[in-house]
Design an enzyme around this catalytic site. Sequence first.
Site, PDB file in Angstrom:
ATOM      1  N   ASP A  45       0.822  -1.212   0.000  1.00  0.00           N
ATOM      2  CA  ASP A  45       0.000   0.000   0.000  1.00  0.00           C
ATOM      3  C   ASP A  45       0.854   1.258   0.000  1.00  0.00           C
ATOM      4  O   ASP A  45       2.025   1.234   0.373  1.00  0.00           O
ATOM      5  CB  ASP A  45      -0.928   0.006   1.227  1.00  0.00           C
ATOM      6  N   GLU A  61       0.004  -1.160   5.736  1.00  0.00           N
ATOM      7  CA  GLU A  61       1.053  -0.727   6.668  1.00  0.00           C
ATOM      8  C   GLU A  61       0.860   0.724   7.045  1.00  0.00           C
ATOM      9  O   GLU A  61       1.099   1.111   8.185  1.00  0.00           O
ATOM     10  CB  GLU A  61       2.429  -0.934   6.017  1.00  0.00           C
TER      11      GLU A  61
END
Length: 591
Positions: free
Chosen positions: A178, A245
């Site tokens: 991400d 994350e």
Amino acid sequence: MASSDEKVDFLTGAPVVRAPRSKRSKWTALGLVALLATVFAVAFLHADFLYGKFLSATSLTHTVAKLCPQSDALYPENNAQLWDSLGSDFDEDAFTTRAAAWLGGAVRIPTEAYDDMGPVGEDERWEAFVPFHAYLVQSFPLIHKSLTLTKVNTYGLLYEWKGSDDSLKPLLLAAHQDVVPVEPETVDQWDYPPYSGYYDGKSIWGRGSSDDKSGLIGILASIETLLEKGFEPARTIVLASGFDEEISGAQGARHLSDAMLKKYGKDSFALLVDEGGIFLDIEGSVIAIPGIAEKGKLDTKVKVMTAGGHSSIPPAHTSIGTLARFLVEYEANPIEPHLERGTPIYNTVQCVGQYAKNLPALLRALIKTSIYSDRALRKLEAELIKYPIFRALIGTTQAIDLVQGGVKANALPEEAWALINHRIATQSSVAAVQQRDTDVLRQLAKEFNLTYTAFGSEISTEDDPAGTLTLTDAFGTALEPAPVTPVGEDSAPWQLLSGTIKATYNVHRGLNGEDNIFVSPGIMTGNTDTRHYWNLTRHIVRYSHYDGGNSVSNPNGIHTVNEYILADNFVEIIRFFSTLILNADESRDID
Ligand SMILES: *[C@@H]1O[C@H](CO)[C@@H](O)[C@H](O)[C@H]1NC(C)=O
Ligand SMILES: *[C@@H]1O[C@H](CO)[C@@H](O)[C@H](O)[C@H]1NC(C)=O
């Protein structure tokens, strides 16, 4: 790296709450440099005494070596030929073009993680990862032929490259898929569209080009090229890739951790390398600063409840006035930061003292002397904590970040609350900070006749209470400081990592010898996906083999506009992972 709610601005030390509006960094190393580069010049000018004369050279050299052990550059031996052949490929322009295309393609598929995302299966925005996975399958055919891929909680990627020797503990590599969102109003400030993945012949541009698609694609590229060369590992290699994350890893790394614990067990990995510290020029020497610890976190909610009523007949203190008094008490009693021997940051200071070539001599002496002289230690601390970043790194911080109370102009507020965001020093704990928060208001709670409850315990009661004071963990998300990764001369995984960093650096530049780059432990002010991986191994390092040059500010536009990475640096990252895999494969010390 580090979720948006975990970030602090490394220059001001202020927590950064949402996506990119200003410069910010995640990197330990950057913060350190901001600190060390300036600190050292200033300290030199102000040092008013010389500790050097007290030094006992031999015993101290021994201690310094222990505090900042350096391993020799470590080159693959059994696989020397393969490694040379790989290295020749990496030196070719054609490989740089290939690497840039791999990374550019990954950048072109936006995989944004938003703070308010719901669970997988409910929030459609996660589906952005579907085309990203398809891209990986198409781009890394050998990996998808030879490795086992397990999807964890739909979008978490768990690759296993099975080794021939089951007795060797696997190597775990981590990198997240991400990226932080691009703020729509900043799009026109980008030199190239944020998801262009444009390669201008020198750099690859776009969100994620550094953080952290360079990590993920770097690992995959090194495995793919190793497969092309026919390499068959003895030691199993596992790649765990989370997908949230930047918003704390609850959907990704959390589940990946469970899956790995189930499959491999506790303490089952020889070494875990995730994103983190970088290497850069500090006072004339190149120093790599892998993160060996992360600070913890506690959001304390301070809530005052008193009787409401019409504000035409008010008491002397309303809930809001009382809360205000409490908050003043907090700020009047900050948690004093102390530089302590035996902490990771002390090791960092020792490494810089030992190896930063142009460090002023007096400061170098002060750093050395602080090993045994308390007076020198306090003097050093006094010099260093003048800088907000250093103060933030060594101590537990507090910041009153939210406050709320009252609903109407003519009604007494029944409730008022504030939230205090703490980042917990590596040598402290959630319990210690809760205790301190409890103590700081103890006396005042009595003075204001409030029944006091803190973190579930009744602290004091009043016969005729004016109301209540309650402290809680605001979101139930307190996080202990991460366990500190062993770095001594006896820590084989650390030595392996250090030797690999040195070999990669040397070979990438055609250098020989041992003094081209040094390795120092560092700490992270933010958190990475590794917060979920503590039970998998004690040997966790947060290290991205980025070249920070001599820049003291966010050099790669991470989390802000114009994120990019130098193609040559990206090739060096691939070289780093390839070297790490081969070195780990040959090592019999890290199990
Ligand atoms: C607490 O109660 C005592 C005794 O009733 C009173 O004298 C005092 O003013 C109260 N304190 C506050 C801050 O209201
Ligand atoms: C590690 O394991 C312990 C015991 O099962 C558990 O309480 C803890 O939450 C785990 N830590 C992490 C970071 O997963």
